[in-house]
Each structure stands twice: as C-alpha cells, then as structure tokens.
Design a protein around this motif. Structure first.
Motif, PDB file in Angstrom:
ATOM      1  N   GLY A 174      29.806 -23.167  47.108  1.00 30.68           N
ATOM      2  CA  GLY A 174      29.698 -22.315  45.928  1.00 30.68           C
ATOM      3  C   GLY A 174      28.679 -22.909  44.964  1.00 30.68           C
ATOM      4  O   GLY A 174      27.632 -23.404  45.379  1.00 30.68           O
ATOM      5  N   SER A 231      21.681 -28.303  54.000  1.00 28.32           N
ATOM      6  CA  SER A 231      20.882 -27.097  53.798  1.00 28.32           C
ATOM      7  C   SER A 231      19.434 -27.454  54.087  1.00 28.32           C
ATOM      8  O   SER A 231      18.736 -27.978  53.224  1.00 28.32           O
ATOM      9  CB  SER A 231      21.026 -26.606  52.356  1.00 28.32           C
ATOM     10  OG  SER A 231      22.363 -26.287  52.102  1.00 28.32           O
ATOM     11  N   GLU A 273      22.370 -25.800  57.851  1.00 29.00           N
ATOM     12  CA  GLU A 273      22.255 -24.438  57.321  1.00 29.00           C
ATOM     13  C   GLU A 273      20.771 -24.144  57.146  1.00 29.00           C
ATOM     14  O   GLU A 273      20.002 -24.991  56.682  1.00 29.00           O
ATOM     15  CB  GLU A 273      22.957 -24.338  55.966  1.00 29.00           C
ATOM     16  CG  GLU A 273      24.434 -24.636  56.016  1.00 29.00           C
ATOM     17  CD  GLU A 273      24.968 -24.990  54.643  1.00 29.00           C
ATOM     18  OE1 GLU A 273      24.856 -26.180  54.258  1.00 29.00           O
ATOM     19  OE2 GLU A 273      25.469 -24.099  53.957  1.00 29.00           O
ATOM     20  N   ILE A 304      21.202 -18.346  57.936  1.00 25.05           N
ATOM     21  CA  ILE A 304      21.716 -17.552  56.808  1.00 25.05           C
ATOM     22  C   ILE A 304      20.605 -16.609  56.320  1.00 25.05           C
ATOM     23  O   ILE A 304      19.685 -17.056  55.633  1.00 25.05           O
ATOM     24  CB  ILE A 304      22.139 -18.444  55.616  1.00 25.05           C
ATOM     25  CG1 ILE A 304      22.988 -19.638  56.094  1.00 25.05           C
ATOM     26  CG2 ILE A 304      22.880 -17.635  54.571  1.00 25.05           C
ATOM     27  CD1 ILE A 304      23.323 -20.636  54.997  1.00 25.05           C
ATOM     28  N   PRO A 305      20.673 -15.332  56.683  1.00 26.01           N
ATOM     29  CA  PRO A 305      19.680 -14.410  56.111  1.00 26.01           C
ATOM     30  C   PRO A 305      19.798 -14.441  54.587  1.00 26.01           C
ATOM     31  O   PRO A 305      20.900 -14.425  54.045  1.00 26.01           O
ATOM     32  CB  PRO A 305      20.104 -13.045  56.676  1.00 26.01           C
ATOM     33  CG  PRO A 305      20.925 -13.364  57.892  1.00 26.01           C
ATOM     34  CD  PRO A 305      21.606 -14.673  57.595  1.00 26.01           C
ATOM     35  N   ARG A 339      25.303 -16.458  59.716  1.00 26.49           N
ATOM     36  CA  ARG A 339      26.344 -16.253  58.701  1.00 26.49           C
ATOM     37  C   ARG A 339      26.334 -14.817  58.200  1.00 26.49           C
ATOM     38  O   ARG A 339      25.319 -14.318  57.745  1.00 26.49           O
ATOM     39  CB  ARG A 339      26.150 -17.195  57.516  1.00 26.49           C
ATOM     40  CG  ARG A 339      27.351 -17.157  56.578  1.00 26.49           C
ATOM     41  CD  ARG A 339      27.189 -18.081  55.413  1.00 26.49           C
ATOM     42  NE  ARG A 339      27.012 -19.467  55.812  1.00 26.49           N
ATOM     43  CZ  ARG A 339      26.725 -20.433  54.960  1.00 26.49           C
ATOM     44  NH1 ARG A 339      26.541 -20.168  53.686  1.00 26.49           N
ATOM     45  NH2 ARG A 339      26.584 -21.663  55.386  1.00 26.49           N
TER      46      ARG A 339
END
Ligand code: SAH
Ligand code: SF4
Length: 369
Positions: A174, A231, A273, A304-305, A339
């Motif tokens: 988050g 990430s 990611e 992750i688009p 995702r």
C-alpha cells in the motif's frame, strides 16, 4: 547528496496516555507491572487484543472486573478508525483508516478462494518519489507505528467478520516504503506472527521494496522475517533511474548483488514486481533483460500493468504486449504471474493510494472525496 530516504521519516507525535493496542507482550507486561499486576496477566491481555480482537475493555472477561475498570481509567485501547470502506465489483474492498492525528492511510481486503490477502500501508506518503506512483508524488508525511500497522489488519478482519480458519496473507504494497520504516514494521511483524495472537505465518507476509539496499541488508539480518518482493520496474539503469530515483544510489547491479546475498530459506524465492509502462518499460528487449536479471537469484516474476491515475503521464500497456511478455518469460523457464488490478474501480489498486496531499499539491480525484 543526502536523499529523502537517508533521513529517518518523521514519527507520530507521542500521546499523553499509554495505548495498549499495538503493544507487544513485553510492553503489555510492563504496563501491567506498573499497575502492580503479575507478568502472566500480560499474556491474557495479549490474547484478548490479538487472538480475540477485543476492542473494548469490558470485553476482556479473562481479567477481573476491578482490573478492567483500572485499565479503562488509565490506558487507551485505540486502533486506527475505519472511516470509509468501498467495495469494488471484483470483490476487493478499499478501506480508509483515520489515524490519531487525523492523517489517513489505506488498506485493501482481497478475498480469494480459500484465503484472503490484505494490502497494507507502512507510512503516510512515501519518500522514494517514483514518478509513476501516486503515493510517491505526495512525499513522506510520517512513519506508521506498529499499532497502526497491526491495526489495519485487526480492523479489516473485524469488518469482514473473517473466520480464524481461513489463511491470511499480508502484503506491504500500500502506501509507503516498508524498509524506510523497518523498526516499526518488524515490531508489527512480531505481533502479527505470535502464535498467542493473530498467528500469521511469516511466509504469508511479504514486504515490497523499491530497492533500498541498506534496508534489504538490515532485513536479511533478522532470523525471523517476512518474505521479500522487489519492485524492479525497469531493466536498464537509464530507464530505472528516470522513474525510480533510488536507482541513482543503488543501481541494477548493486541491487542484484544485494538480492544474491539475501539469506533465503530453502524453497524461498524473491518476487520481482514489474510495472509495465507502455512504451517505457514494456518492450520485448525489456522482457529479455528482465529474464536475465531474474536468473541471478531464486525468483518469481509478477507483471503489473500500470494503473493509470490523473496526471501521471504514463499509460498502461496493450493487452497483447502483456501476453507476449508473459510468454517470453515463461519460455525462458521463469515463474510468472500477471497481477489483476483488484479494486481499480475504487482507486485501491497499487500506486493509487493517495491521502493527505501536501498543501499546494494538486489533488487527484481520489484525494478529493
Ligand atoms: N513502496 C513499496 C511498496 C508499495 S508500492 C514498493 O515500491 O515496492 C507497491 C507496488 O505498486 C510496487 O511494485 C510499485 O511499483 C507498484 N505501483 C506503484 N504505482 C503503480 C501504478 N500506478 N500502477 C501499477 N503499479 C504501481
Ligand atoms: Fe514509494 Fe513504492 Fe510508490 Fe515508489 S512505488 S513512491 S517506493 S510507494
């Protein structure tokens, strides 16, 4: 040059009264010792707080009435308040939590077949400044306390009446950079995993970092710790430094070396990611370089688009390209998932968590509601 993430993030202002919510077992024992009670009562308090998830002193029936009254007089029992919950069509619910100083953070409850995943915030805002991320644009306001981290879990499980037998996964994806708030994160981790309380297995807790190598090293030194996700988001230093300022300090090679040294348990893998930004990070060349990076240590890849948000200047990739990259990586022998942007219709998807914009910052539609 001193970077925003080199400095510790601001902390919550101290409160006049002790708050039992979010204290660990030694903390609760000390609290009771101050009231002249034996240490074992701390365990009862711990179980009431984290196993039974009691939120009012009168519910603590394992303690005497007299002790409950004294606790109510002198000690707070205050979790972050749930001020807004918006269900999305795909089953996810985005929750907004109001903290003691009025600041707000968000968490997302995502039910799946036979398990539930909670996406948690670790800070109010974020110091890392990634250009594609809405949270990054608000800067860092402060760290969350352990109580505020655990409180998101307690409040979401409670709100959804979550039965104890269904496994819970936690992902720190988050708001905030969890490794920029490692001390409170690990204090929360200790409480969340304790078998006398919520008893969430460490392997079901994942911390996602933008690549703060100093934090990765500190995390790796803990014998009991959450799993790690990185990430990555770009495959050349030129592109990564442009969208993720942290890469100007620890570049791709420094990152790969740090991940290679990270002490993994048997069978454990690091999640990579990779946010796909159309025309920026989604070429087939990127796919090949991503495969080469992923082979340098045990890993699995999560594509992750990009979730668009107002004024970002980036676009999501074409579906066909997502499929082609996925195939390329699978053909290279890697484990890949894409995702689903759960909660996107209520702006709860990754990187769309924006609250408490700084004065003068341009509000997004999300921050205005
Ligand atoms: N700060 C940590 C964890 C929070 S961000 C980190 O960066 O890893 C969680 C994930 O959301 C990261 O992988 C990040 O790259 C991704 N993300 C951020 N903004 C996004 C957006 N607009 N669309 C898709 N993913 C995004
Ligand atoms: Fe912070 Fe993660 Fe967003 Fe980067 S992607 S600004 S590290 S929350």
């Amino acid at each position: 040059m001193v970077q925003a993430w080199d400095r510790p993030a601001p902390e919550a202002a101290p409160q006049a009264r002790v708050n039992a919510a979010g204290l660990d077992l030694p903390g609760l024992q000390r609290l009771l010792a101050d009231l002249g009670e034996p240490a074992w009562r701390g365990t009862q308090l711990f179980e009431g707080l984290y196993r039974h998830r009691w939120t009012r002193w009168e519910q603590f029936t394992s303690l005497s009435k007299e002790l409950r009254a004294r606790l109510a007089d002198t000690v707070d029992l205050a979790w972050p308040g749930l001020v807004q919950s918006r269900a999305s069509e795909d089953g996810a619910t985005k929750h907004v939590f109001q903290l003691i100083d009025g600041k707000q953070v968000e968490g997302v409850f995502m039910p799946y077949e036979g398990r539930v995943t909670l996406c948690l915030s670790s800070q109010v805002g974020c110091a890392m400044g990634c250009t594609f991320c809405a949270t990054g644009q608000m800067g860092i306001l402060r760290n969350l306390t352990a109580a505020e981290i655990v409180g998101q879990v307690v409040a979401m499980l409670d709100h959804h009446g979550h039965p104890a037998e269904i496994p819970v996964n936690l992902v720190f994806m988050g708001m905030g950079e969890p490794l920029h708030n490692l001390d409170h994160l690990m204090a929360a981790f200790t409480i969340l995993t304790d078998l006398k309380g919520l008893a969430i297995p460490p392997r079901r807790i994942t911390v996602s970092t933008s690549g703060l190598v100093s934090g990765i090293e500190r995390l790796g030194a803990h014998s009991k710790r959450p799993r790690l996700a990185l990430s990555l988001n770009a495959t050349t230093d030129e592109h990564r430094s442009r969208i993720m300022p942290v890469n100007r300090v620890w570049n791709l090679d420094a990152l790969a070396q740090a991940l290679g040294r990270f002490p993994l348990q048997s069978g454990e893998r690091i999640t990579l990611e990779y946010v796909l930004l159309k025309g920026v990070t989604d070429s087939l060349e990127d796919g090949r370089r991503l495969a080469a990076f992923a082979r340098r240590f045990p890993s699995k890849i999560n594509l992750i688009p990009f979730n668009p948000h107002e004024g970002s200047g980036f676009e999501p990739p074409d579906e066909a390209r997502v499929g082609a990259l996925c195939r390329l990586l699978v053909d290279a022998g890697l484990t890949v998932s894409v995702r689903r942007s759960r909660g996107q219709d209520v702006a709860g998807a990754c990187g769309q968590l924006v609250r408490n914009l700084r004065p003068g910052a341009r509000p997004t539609p999300e921050a205005e509601d």
